[in-house]
Design a protein around this motif. Sequence first.
Motif, PDB file in Angstrom:
ATOM      1  N   LEU A 173      97.909  58.384  -4.185  1.00  0.00           N
ATOM      2  CA  LEU A 173      99.048  59.261  -3.950  1.00  0.00           C
ATOM      3  C   LEU A 173      99.738  59.498  -5.279  1.00  0.00           C
ATOM      4  O   LEU A 173     100.168  58.554  -5.943  1.00  0.00           O
ATOM      5  N   LEU A 174      99.831  60.758  -5.671  1.00  0.00           N
ATOM      6  CA  LEU A 174     100.504  61.147  -6.906  1.00  0.00           C
ATOM      7  C   LEU A 174     101.868  61.719  -6.559  1.00  0.00           C
ATOM      8  O   LEU A 174     101.975  62.626  -5.733  1.00  0.00           O
ATOM      9  N   VAL A 175     102.929  61.184  -7.181  1.00  0.00           N
ATOM     10  CA  VAL A 175     104.287  61.627  -6.911  1.00  0.00           C
ATOM     11  C   VAL A 175     104.903  62.146  -8.206  1.00  0.00           C
ATOM     12  O   VAL A 175     104.970  61.415  -9.201  1.00  0.00           O
ATOM     13  N   TYR A 176     105.329  63.406  -8.194  1.00  0.00           N
ATOM     14  CA  TYR A 176     105.941  64.016  -9.372  1.00  0.00           C
ATOM     15  C   TYR A 176     107.266  64.666  -8.989  1.00  0.00           C
ATOM     16  O   TYR A 176     107.402  65.205  -7.886  1.00  0.00           O
ATOM     17  N   GLY A 177     108.220  64.622  -9.920  1.00  0.00           N
ATOM     18  CA  GLY A 177     109.534  65.222  -9.703  1.00  0.00           C
ATOM     19  C   GLY A 177     109.715  66.475 -10.526  1.00  0.00           C
ATOM     20  O   GLY A 177     109.368  66.513 -11.721  1.00  0.00           O
ATOM     21  N   GLY A 178     110.253  67.491  -9.916  1.00  0.00           N
ATOM     22  CA  GLY A 178     110.463  68.759 -10.605  1.00  0.00           C
ATOM     23  C   GLY A 178     111.510  68.699 -11.695  1.00  0.00           C
ATOM     24  O   GLY A 178     111.560  69.575 -12.565  1.00  0.00           O
ATOM     25  N   LYS A 179     112.379  67.669 -11.680  1.00  0.00           N
ATOM     26  CA  LYS A 179     113.417  67.523 -12.700  1.00  0.00           C
ATOM     27  C   LYS A 179     113.150  66.318 -13.604  1.00  0.00           C
ATOM     28  O   LYS A 179     114.063  65.778 -14.222  1.00  0.00           O
ATOM     29  N   ASP A 180     111.874  65.922 -13.683  1.00  0.00           N
ATOM     30  CA  ASP A 180     111.493  64.795 -14.541  1.00  0.00           C
ATOM     31  C   ASP A 180     111.558  65.233 -16.001  1.00  0.00           C
ATOM     32  O   ASP A 180     110.886  66.173 -16.406  1.00  0.00           O
ATOM     33  N   ARG A 181     112.356  64.532 -16.795  1.00  0.00           N
ATOM     34  CA  ARG A 181     112.514  64.859 -18.218  1.00  0.00           C
ATOM     35  C   ARG A 181     111.631  64.013 -19.121  1.00  0.00           C
ATOM     36  O   ARG A 181     111.630  64.205 -20.334  1.00  0.00           O
ATOM     37  N   LEU A 182     110.888  63.091 -18.539  1.00  0.00           N
ATOM     38  CA  LEU A 182     110.011  62.222 -19.322  1.00  0.00           C
ATOM     39  C   LEU A 182     108.535  62.530 -19.119  1.00  0.00           C
ATOM     40  O   LEU A 182     107.737  62.401 -20.046  1.00  0.00           O
ATOM     41  N   GLY A 238     113.726  63.195 -10.273  1.00  0.00           N
ATOM     42  CA  GLY A 238     113.482  62.969 -11.691  1.00  0.00           C
ATOM     43  C   GLY A 238     112.303  62.045 -11.896  1.00  0.00           C
ATOM     44  O   GLY A 238     111.272  62.170 -11.228  1.00  0.00           O
ATOM     45  N   HIS A 239     112.472  61.065 -12.799  1.00  0.00           N
ATOM     46  CA  HIS A 239     111.371  60.217 -13.221  1.00  0.00           C
ATOM     47  C   HIS A 239     111.118  59.039 -12.286  1.00  0.00           C
ATOM     48  O   HIS A 239     110.056  58.421 -12.359  1.00  0.00           O
ATOM     49  N   VAL A 240     112.070  58.713 -11.432  1.00  0.00           N
ATOM     50  CA  VAL A 240     111.940  57.538 -10.552  1.00  0.00           C
ATOM     51  C   VAL A 240     112.145  57.966  -9.098  1.00  0.00           C
ATOM     52  O   VAL A 240     113.124  57.603  -8.453  1.00  0.00           O
ATOM     53  N   ALA A 241     111.206  58.717  -8.588  1.00  0.00           N
ATOM     54  CA  ALA A 241     111.323  59.229  -7.219  1.00  0.00           C
ATOM     55  C   ALA A 241     111.452  58.104  -6.203  1.00  0.00           C
ATOM     56  O   ALA A 241     112.059  58.297  -5.139  1.00  0.00           O
ATOM     57  N   GLN A 242     110.897  56.933  -6.499  1.00  0.00           N
ATOM     58  CA  GLN A 242     111.009  55.812  -5.560  1.00  0.00           C
ATOM     59  C   GLN A 242     112.451  55.335  -5.424  1.00  0.00           C
ATOM     60  O   GLN A 242     112.800  54.695  -4.434  1.00  0.00           O
ATOM     61  N   MET A 243     113.299  55.675  -6.393  1.00  0.00           N
ATOM     62  CA  MET A 243     114.715  55.329  -6.314  1.00  0.00           C
ATOM     63  C   MET A 243     115.550  56.481  -5.782  1.00  0.00           C
ATOM     64  O   MET A 243     116.527  56.264  -5.064  1.00  0.00           O
ATOM     65  N   GLU A 244     115.184  57.703  -6.142  1.00  0.00           N
ATOM     66  CA  GLU A 244     115.957  58.872  -5.718  1.00  0.00           C
ATOM     67  C   GLU A 244     115.584  59.353  -4.321  1.00  0.00           C
ATOM     68  O   GLU A 244     116.450  59.778  -3.551  1.00  0.00           O
TER      69      GLU A 244
END
Length: 304
Positions: free
Chosen positions: A250-259, A284-290
Motif C-alpha cells: 500500500l502506497l500512501v502519498y499526500g498532495g501537500k507533502d513538502r518533503l 502532508g508527509h505523515v498521513a498516518q498522523m494527519e
Amino acid sequence: MESYGPVTGDEVPLAARVWPERQVPVGGVNLLVRDVPGAAADLPPALYVHGLGGSSLNWTALGLMLSDTVRGIAPDLPGFGRTPPAGSAGISEQAAVLVELLEREFDQPAHVFGNSMGGAASVALAAQRPDLVASLTLVSPALPHPRVSASALWFSALATPRLGPAVLERTRRLPFERRFEASLAMVFGDPRALPPEVRAAYEAELHRRDEDPWGPQVTLDGARSILRSALARPRRSLWADAAAITCPVLLVYGGKDRLVDARIRTKAQRSFPNARLLYLPQSGHVAQMEHPAEVATAFRQLIA
C-alpha cells in the motif's frame, strides 16, 4: 509522551494515549520498543517504522485504530526517540536492525509500516528478507526522485561535510517557537487543522529531541544515506528493490507533502508488482498522523 502521564482510557484522544514501552537489545543497543495496547495475542504481527527525526510516537493513533486487526510494535530506531545511536544511522543499517528485531519478536511474517526514511528502510528489508514481511504500507517513502526539488537540495546541503553541520547549527540557534512552527509547516499538510493533542505531542517531542547530544550527527547520517540512495546505480537502487518485492504493498502519498513529491506515486505504483495507491490531497508527509482513519481503512482493504 511523558507530559501526558499514563493515559489510556477511552476519554483520551487516540494520539495522546501512551503505549507500554520496553527495552530490547538489538544491533548493539537497547532499542526502545512500544507495544500497541489491547491487541489480542493471536492477531498477526505488525511493525511500525518512523522516519528521519521521528520516533515510535508517530504511529500512536494508527496503531490503536488497527489494534483489532494486527498486534503492532513500534521501535525508536538507533539515534532517534529515546534510543541512543549505534554507529551510522543510514538506510541499510536501519534495515539490518529491523531484520534482527523481527527475528527476535515474531515467529511469522509481519505487516510492516514505514514512513519517509523508515519507508526506504522497509523496502530494503522486504527485498532482503521477504520471508519476514507479509505486507508493506509505505507512507511517503523516501524513494529516489528524478526531479530536483527543494527537499532534494536541502538533503544535499545536509550531506555536504562542512555545510551540513553549519546548517544544523544555525537552525538550532533559532528560537524554539520559530523552529516548531517551521517544522509543523514542513511535515503537515495543514498544521491549523491538527487536533490539539497531535500538536502538543509533536511540540513535546521536539523539545525532548533538543536534549539529545547525538541529534545533529544522526540527522546528518540520515541525510547522507538518503542522498547516497538517490545516486545509487539502477541495479543497486531502491527501485530495483521495489521491483523484487511481491508481497501486497500500500502506497500512501499526500498532495501537500513538502518533503516527498507526490508526483512520484505513479512510478512507485508501477515499480512494485503488487501495489495499491492511496492519495490524500490534503495530507502532508505523515498521513498516518494527519489522516489515520483513511490509512487504516486502506490497510484493511489491502489485506482483506
